[in-house]
Design a protein around this motif. Structure first.
Motif: not given
Length: 257
Positions: A154, A157, A37, A19
């Motif tokens: 988040r 996704r 992440w 991303v």
């Protein structure tokens, strides 16, 4: 300063989602199936293999769930030299940048190390315990988004990209449980000696020092990432200053002599 993400190898190795960052000048994120992440990573494990190909070191850093591919070379020469000096096997801590690339038509992930030091089993086990807590929290968030449509962008996704199901999330929870069991059954390790802490803190100061030296807070942050308390790091800095290994060029900074 961005905090380093803790993630298990069994989760990180399955990452295929990238991303872009909101800031065009910043690196993008690598997103794992477990909802981590990743940009800057803090990892602990066993250095079990070091292979050198064309001045590039490929290292295997194993935790109870799998292994990370640590790649150092080129302009990371100082870090590569540090790795060459570490006996295999050894427990090490690595702070580095997550990378995702295409290899033989498929995506693969690796870590570019920025800082490495040798640790003991007790530090590794503390890393497992804290990484397990963080991973379970991420999995709970994914489950809530999957079942209740929480609207977490988040999480949504991640779920869409990996096609996550309750069964897949349960498998990842089992992975975390296995990692915790391995740490609980490992023999207890003696605490790190004070002189060892001072040596590690001195390594941090040398690695991070610039023309002005390095901010004491940066040394504390790196030490805490390695499993040491703020008080232990400050005590080590005091010892190093007293022994003339480093000095304070200005308030809040230290620099090697």
């Amino acid at each position: 300063m961005e905090g380093a993400t803790r993630v298990f190898a069994g989760d990180f190795s399955g990452a295929t989602l990238t991303v872009p960052a909101d800031d065009p000048g910043s690196p993008g994120w690598i997103v794992t199936p477990g909802g981590a992440w990743c940009r800057l990573l803090y990892l602990c494990g066993a250095l079990t293999e070091v292979t050198e190909i064309a001045d590039v070191l490929h290292c295997r850093l194993a935790d109870p769930t799998g292994a990370f591919d640590i790649v150092a070379g080129g302009r990371m020469g100082a870090v590569a030299e540090q790795i060459r000096a570490i006996p295999v096997p050894s427990f090490i801590a690595v702070t580095g940048t997550a990378q995702l690339y295409t290899k033989n038509g498929s995506r693969a992930v690796s870590v570019r190390p920025e800082y490495i030091h040798v640790i003991d089993r007790a530090v590794r086990d503390r890393w497992i315990a804290l990484t397990a807590d963080m991973t379970l929290a991420r999995l709970e968030l994914l489950l809530a988004s999957l079942e209740e449509c929480t609207g977490d962008a988040r999480a949504d996704r991640t779920i869409r990209h990996y096609g996550l199901t309750r069964e897949r999330l349960r498998e990842m929870v089992s992975m975390v449980g296995g990692a915790l069991d391995s740490a609980r059954t490992a023999p207890a390790a003696p605490p790190v000696a004070e002189e060892d802490i001072s040596a590690i803190v001195m390594e941090i100061i040398r690695a991070k020092s610039g023309p002005r030296g390095v901010a004491v807070q940066d040394v504390i942050d790196a030490g805490e990432a390695g499993g040491f308390t703020k008080d232990a790091v400050l005590a080590a800095i005091g010892t190093l200053v007293t022994n003339d290994d480093c000095y304070q060029p200005q308030k809040g900074y230290v620099k090697p002599l």
